[in-house]
Scaffold this motif. Structure first.
Motif: not given
Length: 414
Positions: A81-98
């Motif tokens: 067995p294996i367990v992966v603990f992950q911490r991920e983030s997405v930051d779109s505040s500096k993009a021009n998507l909107t």
């Protein structure tokens, strides 16, 4: 003129939202752990050594890497067995998507709500006679990205979710013509399952399969060899065909190509430094760019590049019952800077590049062993450079990920 510019921006950004339809479907059928977007390891003992192990038999999970190794592991059954603990983030505040739309942008990063996922490897090996062996090795896992809101704007509900699960079983036939060489062939059968709420390109409408589970079967093959050159050196090599999966019909409005795992070529050595100590080195090539599913330019594909993964391992037998291991793994992420937007929901494995690992095997009895290991996937940031299909609108979007892995294992010699 100003109105025309606003209309252009709205259309451009609508396409940008839609471009996330093909945010990477990271398939874990080799995949449960690894940079280079495939597992850095294929069993508890290999996980302790940075994934190295193509040149040395460890146990019946070794067939996931090199089928020839099964000729030398004896009668063995394994469950890891294996367990992966992950911490991920997405930051779109500096993009021009909107930009140019009434949709509010984010003011900072948002985090994946799925903090951990589990998977397992297993194996079984049986000696027919001193020369022929049959068995199987399995690998599997999943990708689980779930954000509270769309990663583009808090005013949207999609895209924000991508869940996939896959498993491979390698059915192995191994042949040992002499005591210092062995060869193996495996037929790989796969299963894949997917659920998401991605959006169509260029309309921005949520795909027709949104929230529904789709699945498909896959097939591939692997060939390998292992040679004991002398008492100090062993060599190993294996090559895998792509694993071809059926097309996912519920999502065929966004997934134009059937999922496919890449062709893989692996070579390595084991230096027997002493009667109790081995140094391992593997070099693995993953040919992501050759697959239309992963290699094509977004939004048709994911824009991934081919990668090399370097694996280093060390194992030392402290006493008859205890063996210690260390490992290091490096593989450049397959996601280029111009395709970060289209891979923003990938799991931590796809982003991470440096991994260190350690662990031990303890012989509970002559027939039963226990493994415990861990690995740290170092923090990695990816920032879209605005040179992809979404252009300036995506520039500055940032993905960041790190993780910790806990591996367990048990073997039965029967």
């Amino acid at each position: 003129m100003e109105n025309s510019r606003k209309v252009f921006l709205r259309n451009r950004n609508l396409q940008t939202f839609s471009a996330l339809t093909l945010i990477s479907l990271t398939l874990p059928s080799h995949q449960v752990l690894a940079n280079g977007a495939l597992p850095y390891c294929m069993g508890a003992k290999m996980c302790q050594m940075g994934g190295a192990g193509v040149a040395i038999p460890l146990d019946s999970t070794s067939g996931n890497v090199n089928p020839a190794l099964m000729a030398n592991v004896g009668r063995d059954a394994a469950l890891d067995p294996i367990v992966v603990f992950q911490r991920e983030s997405v930051d779109s505040s500096k993009a021009n998507l909107t930009a140019g739309t009434p949709l509010p942008p984010y003011s900072g990063p948002q985090y994946n709500r799925k903090k951990a996922y589990a998977a397992a490897y297993s194996g079984f090996n049986y000696e027919l006679n001193p020369k022929w062996t049959v068995g199987f090795s399995t690998a599997g896992g999943g990708n689980n990205a779930r954000y509270r809101r769309s990663i583009i704007s808090p005013a949207l509900s999609a895209p924000r979710r991508l869940e996939s699960m896959a498993a491979l079983i390698s059915q192995v036939l191994a042949y040992k013509p002499t005591c210092d060489q062995s060869y193996g062939l495996s037929l790989m059968l796969g299963y894949i399952q997917l659920k998401n709420n991605l959006t169509q390109f260029p309309s921005g409408i949520v795909t027709k399969g949104a929230g529904r589970t789709d699945w498909g079967l896959g097939i591939g093959a692997r060939l390998g060899g292992q040679w004991d050159v002398n008492q100090w050196l062993s060599l190993g090599a294996a090559v895998s065909t792509p694993t071809f999966f059926q097309k996912l019909k519920k999502y065929d409005d966004v997934l134009k190509h059937a999922p496919r795992l890449p062709a893989i070529a692996t070579g390595g050595l084991a230096w027997h430094m002493g009667p109790c100590t081995d140094f391992l080195f593997d070099l693995e090539g993953l040919f992501w760019k050759e697959s239309p599913f992963t290699g094509k330019r977004p939004p048709i594909g994911q824009g991934w590049r081919n990668v090399l993964v370097f694996k280093f391992g060390l194992q030392h037998k402290v006493n008859p019952d205890l063996q210690l291991r260390l490992g290091y793994n490096f593989g450049r992420t397959p996601v280029p800077s111009k395709a970060v937007l289209f891979n923003a929901l990938d799991e931590v494995i796809t982003v991470t590049e440096h991994i260190i690992s350690s662990g031990f095997t303890y012989d509970v009895t002559k027939a039963i062993t226990f493994d415990l290991g861990c690995a740290w996937m170092f923090n990695k940031k990816l920032t879209d450079n605005g040179k992809g299909p979404a252009g300036f609108a995506a520039k500055g979007l940032k993905v960041q990920a790190k993780g910790f892995v806990l591996t367990l294992g048990t073997n039965l010699k029967y």
